[in-house]
Design a protein around this motif. Sequence first.
Motif, mmCIF file in Angstrom:
data_model
loop_
_atom_site.group_PDB
_atom_site.id
_atom_site.type_symbol
_atom_site.label_atom_id
_atom_site.label_comp_id
_atom_site.label_asym_id
_atom_site.label_seq_id
_atom_site.Cartn_x
_atom_site.Cartn_y
_atom_site.Cartn_z
ATOM 1 N N LYS A 61 64.641 51.953 45.650
ATOM 2 C CA LYS A 61 65.026 52.944 44.633
ATOM 3 C C LYS A 61 65.817 52.276 43.510
ATOM 4 O O LYS A 61 65.661 52.614 42.341
ATOM 5 C CB LYS A 61 65.858 54.069 45.262
ATOM 6 C CG LYS A 61 65.085 54.925 46.217
ATOM 7 C CD LYS A 61 64.118 55.811 45.472
ATOM 8 C CE LYS A 61 63.438 56.758 46.437
ATOM 9 N NZ LYS A 61 62.470 57.612 45.789
ATOM 10 N N PHE B 3 64.720 52.448 39.578
ATOM 11 C CA PHE B 3 65.525 53.090 38.548
ATOM 12 C C PHE B 3 66.141 52.093 37.567
ATOM 13 O O PHE B 3 66.507 52.465 36.465
ATOM 14 C CB PHE B 3 66.609 53.956 39.190
ATOM 15 C CG PHE B 3 66.075 55.245 39.729
ATOM 16 C CD1 PHE B 3 65.884 56.323 38.887
ATOM 17 C CD2 PHE B 3 65.740 55.375 41.060
ATOM 18 C CE1 PHE B 3 65.368 57.520 39.366
ATOM 19 C CE2 PHE B 3 65.234 56.564 41.551
ATOM 20 C CZ PHE B 3 65.041 57.638 40.703
ATOM 21 N N HIS C 216 65.782 60.227 34.165
ATOM 22 C CA HIS C 216 65.608 61.490 34.868
ATOM 23 C C HIS C 216 64.145 61.781 35.192
ATOM 24 O O HIS C 216 63.848 62.769 35.850
ATOM 25 C CB HIS C 216 66.227 62.654 34.076
ATOM 26 C CG HIS C 216 65.637 62.853 32.722
ATOM 27 N ND1 HIS C 216 66.062 62.148 31.622
ATOM 28 C CD2 HIS C 216 64.653 63.673 32.299
ATOM 29 C CE1 HIS C 216 65.367 62.539 30.575
ATOM 30 N NE2 HIS C 216 64.502 63.461 30.945
ATOM 31 N N LEU C 217 63.219 60.936 34.742
ATOM 32 C CA LEU C 217 61.805 61.116 35.050
ATOM 33 C C LEU C 217 61.218 59.965 35.862
ATOM 34 O O LEU C 217 60.027 59.966 36.165
ATOM 35 C CB LEU C 217 61.002 61.279 33.754
ATOM 36 C CG LEU C 217 61.343 62.503 32.909
ATOM 37 C CD1 LEU C 217 60.549 62.486 31.620
ATOM 38 C CD2 LEU C 217 61.083 63.771 33.682
ATOM 39 N N LYS C 218 62.021 58.976 36.218
ATOM 40 C CA LYS C 218 61.510 57.807 36.933
ATOM 41 C C LYS C 218 61.140 58.094 38.381
ATOM 42 O O LYS C 218 60.460 57.302 39.006
ATOM 43 C CB LYS C 218 62.536 56.667 36.891
ATOM 44 C CG LYS C 218 62.572 55.961 35.569
ATOM 45 C CD LYS C 218 63.412 54.719 35.634
ATOM 46 C CE LYS C 218 63.366 53.989 34.313
ATOM 47 N NZ LYS C 218 64.055 52.719 34.366
ATOM 48 N N GLY C 219 61.550 59.226 38.915
ATOM 49 C CA GLY C 219 61.254 59.540 40.311
ATOM 50 C C GLY C 219 59.836 60.013 40.547
ATOM 51 O O GLY C 219 59.431 60.186 41.685
ATOM 52 N N GLY D 34 57.636 64.890 41.029
ATOM 53 C CA GLY D 34 58.658 65.849 41.465
ATOM 54 C C GLY D 34 59.797 65.954 40.473
ATOM 55 O O GLY D 34 60.279 67.066 40.188
ATOM 56 N N ASP D 35 60.218 64.817 39.926
ATOM 57 C CA ASP D 35 61.274 64.833 38.922
ATOM 58 C C ASP D 35 60.808 65.529 37.648
ATOM 59 O O ASP D 35 61.568 66.253 37.007
ATOM 60 C CB ASP D 35 61.731 63.412 38.592
ATOM 61 C CG ASP D 35 62.675 62.852 39.640
ATOM 62 O OD1 ASP D 35 63.054 63.610 40.553
ATOM 63 O OD2 ASP D 35 63.030 61.669 39.535
ATOM 64 N N LEU E 249 60.799 69.292 38.302
ATOM 65 C CA LEU E 249 62.177 69.776 38.336
ATOM 66 C C LEU E 249 62.787 69.814 36.936
ATOM 67 O O LEU E 249 63.462 70.780 36.567
ATOM 68 C CB LEU E 249 63.027 68.900 39.256
ATOM 69 C CG LEU E 249 64.468 69.302 39.455
ATOM 70 C CD1 LEU E 249 64.548 70.683 40.119
ATOM 71 C CD2 LEU E 249 65.183 68.280 40.317
ATOM 72 N N TYR E 250 62.525 68.791 36.121
ATOM 73 C CA TYR E 250 63.049 68.735 34.755
ATOM 74 C C TYR E 250 62.475 69.876 33.909
ATOM 75 O O TYR E 250 63.217 70.579 33.223
ATOM 76 C CB TYR E 250 62.701 67.378 34.126
ATOM 77 C CG TYR E 250 63.071 67.276 32.676
ATOM 78 C CD1 TYR E 250 64.395 67.152 32.289
ATOM 79 C CD2 TYR E 250 62.098 67.316 31.684
ATOM 80 C CE1 TYR E 250 64.741 67.069 30.952
ATOM 81 C CE2 TYR E 250 62.430 67.230 30.355
ATOM 82 C CZ TYR E 250 63.760 67.101 29.986
ATOM 83 O OH TYR E 250 64.085 67.023 28.668
ATOM 84 N N THR F 181 63.878 73.256 35.023
ATOM 85 C CA THR F 181 65.259 73.408 34.571
ATOM 86 C C THR F 181 65.315 73.717 33.076
ATOM 87 O O THR F 181 66.062 74.605 32.652
ATOM 88 C CB THR F 181 66.075 72.136 34.874
ATOM 89 O OG1 THR F 181 65.984 71.861 36.269
ATOM 90 C CG2 THR F 181 67.520 72.290 34.475
#
Length: 83
Positions: free
Chosen positions: A31, A35, A44-47, A50-51, A54-55, A58
């Motif tokens: 990880k 990152f 905040h989008l490197k995951g 799923g990220d 979620l982004y 939100t």
Amino acid sequence: MIRHITAIQQLSRRTLTSSARRQVENKVPQKQKLFQENNGIPVHLKGGAGDAILYRTTMGLTIMGTVFVIYELVKAALPHKKE
């Protein structure tokens, strides 16, 4: 009676201190590499997908909440006329 109590104590102590049945792999180094990589993607989008979901969820909820608050403020500032 005391023998039974000590036997139960030893049994419970053994089950609590026994080693784990399954070892969990340490994923922190992978990880960290992911990152810390400089590839132009925001952190905040490197995951992955799923990220991103979620982004976007939100952001959508934030925009909807902001619009609703502004609507309620305008409705409160301009009350209806009573006839």
